[in-house]
Design a protein around this motif. Sequence first.
Motif, PDB file in Angstrom:
ATOM      1  N   GLY A 166      15.009 -17.532  -1.561  1.00  0.00           N
ATOM      2  CA  GLY A 166      15.227 -16.159  -1.985  1.00  0.00           C
ATOM      3  C   GLY A 166      16.446 -15.531  -1.360  1.00  0.00           C
ATOM      4  O   GLY A 166      16.931 -14.502  -1.838  1.00  0.00           O
ATOM      5  N   GLY A 167      16.965 -16.128  -0.281  1.00  0.00           N
ATOM      6  CA  GLY A 167      18.147 -15.607   0.369  1.00  0.00           C
ATOM      7  C   GLY A 167      17.936 -14.201   0.892  1.00  0.00           C
ATOM      8  O   GLY A 167      16.930 -13.896   1.525  1.00  0.00           O
ATOM      9  N   ASP A 168      18.897 -13.331   0.594  1.00  0.00           N
ATOM     10  CA  ASP A 168      18.799 -11.946   1.050  1.00  0.00           C
ATOM     11  C   ASP A 168      17.615 -11.222   0.406  1.00  0.00           C
ATOM     12  O   ASP A 168      17.054 -10.294   0.975  1.00  0.00           O
ATOM     13  N   LYS A 169      17.267 -11.633  -0.802  1.00  0.00           N
ATOM     14  CA  LYS A 169      16.095 -11.067  -1.484  1.00  0.00           C
ATOM     15  C   LYS A 169      14.941 -12.058  -1.360  1.00  0.00           C
ATOM     16  O   LYS A 169      14.556 -12.726  -2.321  1.00  0.00           O
ATOM     17  N   ALA A 170      14.415 -12.177  -0.160  1.00  0.00           N
ATOM     18  CA  ALA A 170      13.401 -13.200   0.106  1.00  0.00           C
ATOM     19  C   ALA A 170      12.185 -13.044  -0.799  1.00  0.00           C
ATOM     20  O   ALA A 170      11.575 -14.024  -1.215  1.00  0.00           O
ATOM     21  N   LEU A 171      11.834 -11.791  -1.138  1.00  0.00           N
ATOM     22  CA  LEU A 171      10.674 -11.563  -1.982  1.00  0.00           C
ATOM     23  C   LEU A 171      10.859 -12.168  -3.370  1.00  0.00           C
ATOM     24  O   LEU A 171       9.900 -12.601  -4.005  1.00  0.00           O
ATOM     25  N   ASN A 172      12.109 -12.222  -3.842  1.00  0.00           N
ATOM     26  CA  ASN A 172      12.366 -12.811  -5.158  1.00  0.00           C
ATOM     27  C   ASN A 172      12.002 -14.289  -5.190  1.00  0.00           C
ATOM     28  O   ASN A 172      11.469 -14.797  -6.179  1.00  0.00           O
ATOM     29  N   GLY A 173      12.317 -14.994  -4.113  1.00  0.00           N
ATOM     30  CA  GLY A 173      11.959 -16.407  -4.051  1.00  0.00           C
ATOM     31  C   GLY A 173      10.459 -16.605  -4.110  1.00  0.00           C
ATOM     32  O   GLY A 173       9.959 -17.527  -4.767  1.00  0.00           O
ATOM     33  N   ILE A 174       9.712 -15.729  -3.437  1.00  0.00           N
ATOM     34  CA  ILE A 174       8.247 -15.804  -3.472  1.00  0.00           C
ATOM     35  C   ILE A 174       7.729 -15.550  -4.883  1.00  0.00           C
ATOM     36  O   ILE A 174       6.857 -16.262  -5.385  1.00  0.00           O
ATOM     37  N   GLN A 175       8.286 -14.532  -5.538  1.00  0.00           N
ATOM     38  CA  GLN A 175       7.835 -14.195  -6.880  1.00  0.00           C
ATOM     39  C   GLN A 175       8.112 -15.318  -7.868  1.00  0.00           C
ATOM     40  O   GLN A 175       7.260 -15.652  -8.705  1.00  0.00           O
TER      41      GLN A 175
ATOM     42  N   GLY B 216       0.798  -1.217   0.000  1.00  0.00           N
ATOM     43  CA  GLY B 216       0.000   0.000   0.000  1.00  0.00           C
ATOM     44  C   GLY B 216       0.829   1.265   0.000  1.00  0.00           C
ATOM     45  O   GLY B 216       0.457   2.277  -0.610  1.00  0.00           O
ATOM     46  N   ILE B 217       1.959   1.238   0.694  1.00  0.00           N
ATOM     47  CA  ILE B 217       2.873   2.375   0.710  1.00  0.00           C
ATOM     48  C   ILE B 217       4.035   2.148  -0.242  1.00  0.00           C
ATOM     49  O   ILE B 217       4.463   3.059  -0.957  1.00  0.00           O
ATOM     50  N   ALA B 218       4.523   0.914  -0.292  1.00  0.00           N
ATOM     51  CA  ALA B 218       5.750   0.622  -1.032  1.00  0.00           C
ATOM     52  C   ALA B 218       5.607   0.794  -2.537  1.00  0.00           C
ATOM     53  O   ALA B 218       6.498   1.352  -3.197  1.00  0.00           O
ATOM     54  N   GLU B 219       4.488   0.325  -3.117  1.00  0.00           N
ATOM     55  CA  GLU B 219       4.417   0.353  -4.580  1.00  0.00           C
ATOM     56  C   GLU B 219       4.320   1.752  -5.162  1.00  0.00           C
ATOM     57  O   GLU B 219       5.092   2.100  -6.066  1.00  0.00           O
ATOM     58  N   PRO B 220       3.384   2.612  -4.713  1.00  0.00           N
ATOM     59  CA  PRO B 220       3.353   3.966  -5.303  1.00  0.00           C
ATOM     60  C   PRO B 220       4.685   4.704  -5.144  1.00  0.00           C
ATOM     61  O   PRO B 220       5.128   5.382  -6.083  1.00  0.00           O
ATOM     62  N   LEU B 221       5.313   4.561  -3.975  1.00  0.00           N
ATOM     63  CA  LEU B 221       6.578   5.246  -3.759  1.00  0.00           C
ATOM     64  C   LEU B 221       7.668   4.690  -4.664  1.00  0.00           C
ATOM     65  O   LEU B 221       8.484   5.450  -5.218  1.00  0.00           O
TER      66      LEU B 221
ATOM     67  N   ASN C 124      13.003  11.049   2.385  1.00  0.00           N
ATOM     68  CA  ASN C 124      13.551   9.807   1.840  1.00  0.00           C
ATOM     69  C   ASN C 124      13.064   8.549   2.563  1.00  0.00           C
ATOM     70  O   ASN C 124      13.849   7.753   3.072  1.00  0.00           O
ATOM     71  N   PRO C 125      11.743   8.307   2.629  1.00  0.00           N
ATOM     72  CA  PRO C 125      11.258   7.044   3.202  1.00  0.00           C
ATOM     73  C   PRO C 125      11.575   5.843   2.308  1.00  0.00           C
ATOM     74  O   PRO C 125      11.493   4.699   2.764  1.00  0.00           O
ATOM     75  N   PHE C 126      11.959   6.098   1.056  1.00  0.00           N
ATOM     76  CA  PHE C 126      12.303   5.000   0.144  1.00  0.00           C
ATOM     77  C   PHE C 126      13.515   4.228   0.656  1.00  0.00           C
ATOM     78  O   PHE C 126      13.568   3.004   0.542  1.00  0.00           O
ATOM     79  N   GLY C 127      14.462   4.936   1.243  1.00  0.00           N
ATOM     80  CA  GLY C 127      15.643   4.290   1.815  1.00  0.00           C
ATOM     81  C   GLY C 127      16.395   3.462   0.793  1.00  0.00           C
ATOM     82  O   GLY C 127      16.754   3.936  -0.291  1.00  0.00           O
ATOM     83  N   ASN C 128      16.619   2.173   1.127  1.00  0.00           N
ATOM     84  CA  ASN C 128      17.338   1.268   0.216  1.00  0.00           C
ATOM     85  C   ASN C 128      16.399   0.520  -0.730  1.00  0.00           C
ATOM     86  O   ASN C 128      16.830  -0.381  -1.451  1.00  0.00           O
ATOM     87  N   GLY C 129      15.113   0.874  -0.718  1.00  0.00           N
ATOM     88  CA  GLY C 129      14.169   0.253  -1.643  1.00  0.00           C
ATOM     89  C   GLY C 129      13.556  -1.044  -1.167  1.00  0.00           C
ATOM     90  O   GLY C 129      12.839  -1.705  -1.924  1.00  0.00           O
ATOM     91  N   SER C 130      13.779  -1.420   0.097  1.00  0.00           N
ATOM     92  CA  SER C 130      13.213  -2.657   0.640  1.00  0.00           C
ATOM     93  C   SER C 130      11.712  -2.471   0.880  1.00  0.00           C
ATOM     94  O   SER C 130      11.305  -1.621   1.673  1.00  0.00           O
TER      95      SER C 130
END
Length: 589
Positions: A486-495, A130-135, A405-411
């Motif tokens: 997914g390792g460090d990029k856990a979301l990648n494993g889900i995708q 809800g917050i992550a995608e538009p940003l 800068n709430p985007f930070g490192n993009g996580s």
Amino acid sequence: MESTKREPGAQGEHPGTEPVTLENQGRPRTDWIVYGVTAVLSAAFVIWGMADTGSLSSAAQSTLDWLLANVGWLFVLAATGFVIFSLWLAFSRYGRIPLGQEGDEPEFRTVSWIAMMFSAGMGIGLMFFGIAEPLTHFVEPPPGTDPAQSEAAIETAMATTMFHWTLHPWSIYAVLGLAIGYSHYRRGRSQLISSAFVPLLGRRHAEGSVSKLIDILALFATLFGSAASLGIGALQIRTAMQEAGWISSLGTTVLVLIILVLTICFILSAVSGVARGIQWLSNINMVLAAFLAVFVFVVGPTVFILELLPTSIGVYIQDFGEMASRSGATGGEPMKTFLANWTIFYWAWWISWAPFVGMFLARISRGRTIRQFVGGVILVPSVVSLVWFAIFGGTAIHQQHDGLNPFGNGSEEQITFNVLGNLPWEVLTAIVVMVLVAIFFVSGADAASIVMGTLSQRGNPGPSRWVVIFWGAMTGGVAAIMLVIGGDKALNGIQNITFIGALPFAIVLILLCFSLAKDLRSDPMMRRQNKGAEVLEDAVVTGVRRHRGDFELQIQPSEASPDDAGPRVPLRKEGAAPEDTVRRSDGSS
């Protein structure tokens, strides 16, 4: 034992008046082929992931790369096709057909009905993205669109988010929900996805080996879709616990423990039953989500959010064609990467959710018409999604524009809490988000485990507890493996795993549209309407021919029918003279 019944319209029944009796499942009977094959293959996947994570990760990535290069276009076309098909059904003459017998009343009140379908459909996704995608789209716009963090990028970010979360996902759910609800409650078939293929395949094939394959694919899609949601929920809960100061480590062990707790919770909710479990949790979450949205709206950039609402609608409508036609044919590798990470992943995720969300929507929608179903399932959640993303995404974009800068490192899992950290009551809102994610997942996953049990036990709406518990535990196991590979990029494993699991079922959904359309054409209400138009046309033609247009129509029992059968319009056989039901206005023949 299952009762046998004739399909509506059997010989000797007047079209549109025959009763339909739902099949009586009696004691749950497990389909050991559907259940056994899916259970063995799912267990093998979990064991493979535990024994050799690297090998599974490599195989999943290679398979994903091939599928994206060769069949990614199928998801792009199919998703838009489902939107067109659903809206066509709602606005066509088929929209009046009820999901049940004429006169059936809805089981749930409208407010509870909307809350239940919304929680099961995408509640956890709204909390995560809800917050992550538009940003993210504001900071890193889709390839070939606008400069990053520009004024134009705000419009593109909101339009792209709306594209992923409004008409398309809910149309996917609506297709399967309509097919199951109509087949089960209107035609009296068992509550299986394969049963909705009777019009297309015939009863013999739709109840044989083909039906087993369809239900196995549905089970796989449901398992991996709900596991993806569990994994995403675990990621956000872990971050929320860190923001609240409850944990300091973000390792995999914490994720596995969170998955274990959530799995136990949704299994307990599932065996409690729909009315006591899902409805209760859904209503609670709707209130909590509303309070969080109002809080962010009031303490955030209120005027900017209000201005963003009409802008988002306008740009979404304006750019719809362009967004729906994005493919790897143009834009090179950046476009392919964007589609894989966003659009195609979403379509795969929605399709993998479709079996359990669609069956669940059908289960709670008996008595509503097709038009009401489509309106409720597509339009209402789309409006809620628009408001949700305008509030949360608008707040995030405004903060980024102001240099916070709430985007930070993009996580993705961190962005939500970065934004909330710039608002009052940071710890409290982090806890509310954590509770919302947990309840959203529990209310969705218990529906998924019940549906998987239904698919395993020949469509019985009240599956045995042991099979519900088994699929709940398997969901937790698959989710853990998804995160680990997914390792460090856990979301990648889900995708990656979600896309692979959803592809076969996407083909099933496409074929299901043709089957449903064929089924509706022979609906009792449609046959009654067609017969009425035919009889009326015959009567008018006869009146014009015999009485030169000066006539009136009367309804009376035919000579062949008993007096107590009630009035009916006499039907003439092909080639015979019509009965004299047409009289001049002065009463003469």
